[in-house]
Design an enzyme around this catalytic site. Structure first.
Site, mmCIF file in Angstrom:
data_model
loop_
_atom_site.group_PDB
_atom_site.id
_atom_site.type_symbol
_atom_site.label_atom_id
_atom_site.label_comp_id
_atom_site.label_asym_id
_atom_site.label_seq_id
_atom_site.Cartn_x
_atom_site.Cartn_y
_atom_site.Cartn_z
ATOM 1 N N ASP A 21 -22.063 -48.432 26.147
ATOM 2 C CA ASP A 21 -20.651 -48.137 26.293
ATOM 3 C C ASP A 21 -19.984 -49.422 26.726
ATOM 4 O O ASP A 21 -20.159 -49.861 27.838
ATOM 5 C CB ASP A 21 -20.464 -47.081 27.375
ATOM 6 C CG ASP A 21 -18.998 -46.789 27.615
ATOM 7 O OD1 ASP A 21 -18.156 -47.364 26.903
ATOM 8 O OD2 ASP A 21 -18.701 -45.994 28.506
ATOM 9 N N PHE A 22 -19.216 -50.011 25.837
ATOM 10 C CA PHE A 22 -18.754 -51.329 26.247
ATOM 11 C C PHE A 22 -17.566 -51.282 27.178
ATOM 12 O O PHE A 22 -17.017 -52.286 27.571
ATOM 13 C CB PHE A 22 -18.566 -52.275 25.071
ATOM 14 C CG PHE A 22 -17.484 -51.954 24.107
ATOM 15 C CD1 PHE A 22 -16.172 -51.904 24.516
ATOM 16 C CD2 PHE A 22 -17.791 -51.760 22.767
ATOM 17 C CE1 PHE A 22 -15.174 -51.661 23.614
ATOM 18 C CE2 PHE A 22 -16.798 -51.513 21.861
ATOM 19 C CZ PHE A 22 -15.500 -51.455 22.275
ATOM 20 N N ASN B 195 -17.746 -39.885 21.632
ATOM 21 C CA ASN B 195 -18.327 -41.049 20.973
ATOM 22 C C ASN B 195 -17.777 -41.207 19.560
ATOM 23 O O ASN B 195 -17.462 -40.230 18.890
ATOM 24 C CB ASN B 195 -19.854 -40.912 20.929
ATOM 25 C CG ASN B 195 -20.450 -40.807 22.321
ATOM 26 O OD1 ASN B 195 -19.817 -41.219 23.292
ATOM 27 N ND2 ASN B 195 -21.642 -40.251 22.422
#
Ligand SMILES: [Zn+2]
Length: 399
Positions: A96-97, A169
């Site tokens: 998860d950036f 997502n």
């Protein structure tokens, strides 16, 4: 294309309504929708405050994973809704950036952004799409290989238990794992499809089409009208998909069990879904840490809502802390599905490997599958905003 910063706290309800008041909308419609709004509020209040005749009924025989599995095997459990976040994709090598430590924002200097978040803002993107696509190229996953957790969702579907999977997502792994459009609400959009931004055109493009443009360093332009083409992920300044608001209304009235996987429930309005389930509906959280105990929206209104795992009054919420894949495996074991799950993962992964083996012979990949530790084989931009309240879903804070 409405550009309001839609989805603040009041999002879900505001949405259906705020479009409405055209001068020509007749008053009857107005009244009808006003009444259902009132009904909604009444239900919400009675649920939240425990008003009304309903006393919370304890549906689980114990507040453990075993208790949940007993319930799932009973006649009472027909509709399972899952809410999933970045934590279910980390073991696929898709960090998860948004989470601290991935260094994404620190690496954005070369793009000359006015400020880092601009890269995910729709208005900036329309003027300057290049930085976003450069980043997409840099972060594009080497491989789309769903996790054990994704295949657990698939098993829920095959067992006829999955009413819906709400995902934050955008990596499309739920689809790769075999969930279909109908099974999914991709709350923050998806890379799976893209559309021409011209409102008179809106031509749709596939993931393959987009991928080809991304890797050829060409800014994706519409074949038909030459306008910019954007992946269908939700940028800051864009509304969540209408499907989110419509299905949420019906799904959360009939859900028998809510399973929350790999999300810290920090992003609104997604996070507030947990408060929409009926009073007796058990809620299972599988995540690295406990979360959701107090819903910011509810506490702002002075209503104590949110999950309760530990207090004396706890009667339906279960937290299983740890890795999503392990949590799903543990639950599958209790359900007697463990072998089936393992076989499914093995079979599907082998098929993906075979396919990508062929593909990598055909093209020269600039970034071969790296080990997860190198932080570079990451996702198609994962972050895209929702104009969310807070945007750090740390479900996946990498270890
Ligand atoms: Zn077009």
């Amino acid at each position: 294309m409405a550009e309001r910063d839609a989805v603040g706290v009041g999002g879900p309800e505001a949405e259906g309504d705020s479009d409405a008041p055209d001068s020509d909308s007749d008053s009857e419609n107005g009244r009808a929708s006003g009444e259902s709004e009132m009904d909604f509020l009444r239900h919400l209040l009675s649920r939240t405050l425990g008003l009304g005749s309903e006393k919370p009924e304890k549906v689980l025989d114990e507040l453990t994973l075993a208790g949940v599995s007993h319930f799932m095997q009973s006649e009472k459990c027909k509709n399972v809704v899952c809410m999933v976040g970045a934590g279910i994709s980390t073991s696929a090598g898709i960090p998860d950036f948004r989470s601290p430590g991935t260094g994404l924002y620190a690496n954005l200097q070369s793009y000359n952004l006015p400020y880092p978040e601009a890269i995910f803002e729709i208005n900036y993107f329309k003027q300057h799409p290049e930085p976003f696509f450069a980043l997409a190229r840099e972060l594009y996953p080497g491989q789309f290989k769903p996790t054990v957790c994704h295949y657990f969702l698939r098993l829920l579907k095959e067992k006829g238990l999955l009413l819906r999977c709400y995902t934050q997502n955008i990596d499309t792994l739920e689809r790769v794992a075999g969930l279909e459009q109908e099974d999914l609400v991709e709350a923050h959009g998806t890379f799976f499809t893209s559309h021409c931004l011209s409102s008179s055109c809106r031509k749709q493009y596939t993931l393959d089409w987009m991928k080809e443009r991304i890797f050829s360093s060409l800014t994706p332009k519409c074949d038909k009208c030459q306008s910019l083409v954007k992946p269908d992920i939700v940028f800051f300044g864009e509304s969540l998909p209408a499907r989110f608001f419509t299905l949420m209304q019906s799904d959360f009235q009939k859900v028998d069990l809510l399973i929350i996987l790999g999300t810290s429930l920090q992003v609104q309005p997604f996070a507030s879904l947990v408060s929409r389930v009926p009073t007796n509906t058990p809620r299972l959280l599988i995540n690295k840490e406990k979360t959701g105990q107090s819903d910011p929206f509810m506490s702002m209104m002075g209503l104590g809502s949110g999950m309760d795992f530990d207090s004396e009054k706890a009667y339906r919420d279960v937290a299983w802390l740890g890795d999503c894949d392990e949590g799903c495996t543990a639950l599958a074991e209790l359900l007697g599905w463990k072998n089936e799950l393992e076989d499914l993962v093995k079979k599907e992964h082998a098929a993906i490997d075979a396919k990508s083996g062929q593909a990598s012979e055909a093209r020269t990949s600039p970034s071969p599958p790296l080990s997860r530790a190198t932080a570079s084989p990451s996702p198609a931009p994962k972050k895209p905003g929702t104009s969310p309240e807070k945007e750090s879903d740390m479900g996946s804070k990498a270890e």
